[in-house]
Design a protein around this motif. Structure first.
Motif, PDB file in Angstrom:
ATOM      1  N   SER A 121       0.834  -1.200   0.000  1.00  0.00           N
ATOM      2  CA  SER A 121       0.000   0.000   0.000  1.00  0.00           C
ATOM      3  C   SER A 121       0.867   1.248   0.000  1.00  0.00           C
ATOM      4  CB  SER A 121      -0.918  -0.020   1.223  1.00  0.00           C
ATOM      5  OG  SER A 121      -1.725   1.121   1.232  1.00  0.00           O
ATOM      6  N   PHE A 122       1.938   1.239   0.774  1.00  0.00           N
ATOM      7  CA  PHE A 122       2.845   2.385   0.802  1.00  0.00           C
ATOM      8  C   PHE A 122       3.512   2.581  -0.559  1.00  0.00           C
ATOM      9  CE2 PHE A 122       6.750   4.686   1.591  1.00  0.00           C
ATOM     10  CZ  PHE A 122       6.277   5.750   2.340  1.00  0.00           C
ATOM     11  N   CYS A 123       3.902   1.489  -1.208  1.00  0.00           N
ATOM     12  CA  CYS A 123       4.511   1.570  -2.545  1.00  0.00           C
ATOM     13  C   CYS A 123       3.530   2.190  -3.545  1.00  0.00           C
ATOM     14  CB  CYS A 123       4.964   0.200  -3.028  1.00  0.00           C
ATOM     15  SG  CYS A 123       6.386  -0.448  -2.135  1.00  0.00           S
ATOM     16  N   LEU A 124       2.265   1.801  -3.461  1.00  0.00           N
ATOM     17  CA  LEU A 124       1.256   2.374  -4.356  1.00  0.00           C
ATOM     18  C   LEU A 124       1.076   3.869  -4.094  1.00  0.00           C
ATOM     19  CD1 LEU A 124      -1.473  -0.420  -4.332  1.00  0.00           C
ATOM     20  CD2 LEU A 124       0.071   0.170  -6.202  1.00  0.00           C
ATOM     21  N   ARG A 125       1.054   4.245  -2.822  1.00  0.00           N
ATOM     22  CA  ARG A 125       0.926   5.669  -2.497  1.00  0.00           C
ATOM     23  C   ARG A 125       2.151   6.445  -2.971  1.00  0.00           C
ATOM     24  NH1 ARG A 125      -0.745   3.504   2.403  1.00  0.00           N
ATOM     25  NH2 ARG A 125       1.064   4.336   3.486  1.00  0.00           N
ATOM     26  N   TYR A 126       3.314   5.841  -2.856  1.00  0.00           N
ATOM     27  CA  TYR A 126       4.540   6.476  -3.345  1.00  0.00           C
ATOM     28  C   TYR A 126       4.438   6.713  -4.852  1.00  0.00           C
ATOM     29  CZ  TYR A 126       9.455   7.240  -4.401  1.00  0.00           C
ATOM     30  OH  TYR A 126      10.628   7.779  -4.854  1.00  0.00           O
ATOM     31  N   GLU A 127       3.987   5.710  -5.581  1.00  0.00           N
ATOM     32  CA  GLU A 127       3.824   5.836  -7.034  1.00  0.00           C
ATOM     33  C   GLU A 127       2.829   6.940  -7.380  1.00  0.00           C
ATOM     34  OE1 GLU A 127       4.922   3.781 -10.248  1.00  0.00           O
ATOM     35  OE2 GLU A 127       6.370   4.496  -8.807  1.00  0.00           O
TER      36      GLU A 127
END
Length: 164
Positions: A121-127
């Motif tokens: 989820s954090f990776c998606l928010r980063y993207e």
């Protein structure tokens, strides 16, 4: 449409590019649109999950204990997620992919699976933060799919019993 600056493109490279363009024209394709499509595809491939997870960790390090030197923030992803869809562009990962990866550990290593889902989820928010079009609800959708899989597997008093 230009093929590049004469100082940047060799005569051989220019001939190859011209041949490719002629092939596209024979197929009645718009050269400018095709060039843009290739650029977009190349840019998308830069945003694969393996790389983005590292960039996301780097952005998160100041919040982690000892700047994340222990390396534990990334370990749920490295061990359980990245071996499968790690080379896939983040924008192409959907809830089915996440469910398929985490289903194996959802019951047996529930805490690790939860951490992996949070890291994803954090990776998606980063993207999304760097401007890529991603569905920020993907991990929530995966979580609901994982829950429904457990019901279908005869867990939590499923009306299907153990037949599934």
């Amino acid at each position: 449409m230009g093929l590049g600056r004469y100082t940047d493109v060799s005569p051989k490279g220019a001939r190859e590019a011209a041949e490719k363009c002629l092939g596209l024209l024979r197929q009645k394709l718009d050269l400018i649109k095709e060039r843009e499509r290739e650029r977009m595809k190349a840019a998308r491939n830069l945003h694969i999950l393996n790389k983005i997870s590292i960039y996301a960790l780097e952005s998160r390090k100041p919040e982690l204990k000892d700047d994340g030197k222990a390396g534990r923030w990334l370990s749920p992803l490295e061990h359980h997620v990245l071996p499968k869809p790690g080379k896939v562009p983040v924008a192409n990962i959907d809830q089915i992919d996440i469910r398929d990866v985490l289903a194996a550990i959802w019951l047996t290593k529930a805490d690790t699976a939860r951490k992996a889902l949070n890291r994803l989820s954090f990776c998606l928010r980063y993207e999304a933060g760097i401007g890529l079009d991603v569905d920020l609800q993907t991990t929530e959708k995966a979580k609901s799919l994982l829950g429904s899989c457990l019901i279908g597997l005869g867990v939590h008093g499923s009306p299907f019993g153990n037949e599934w």
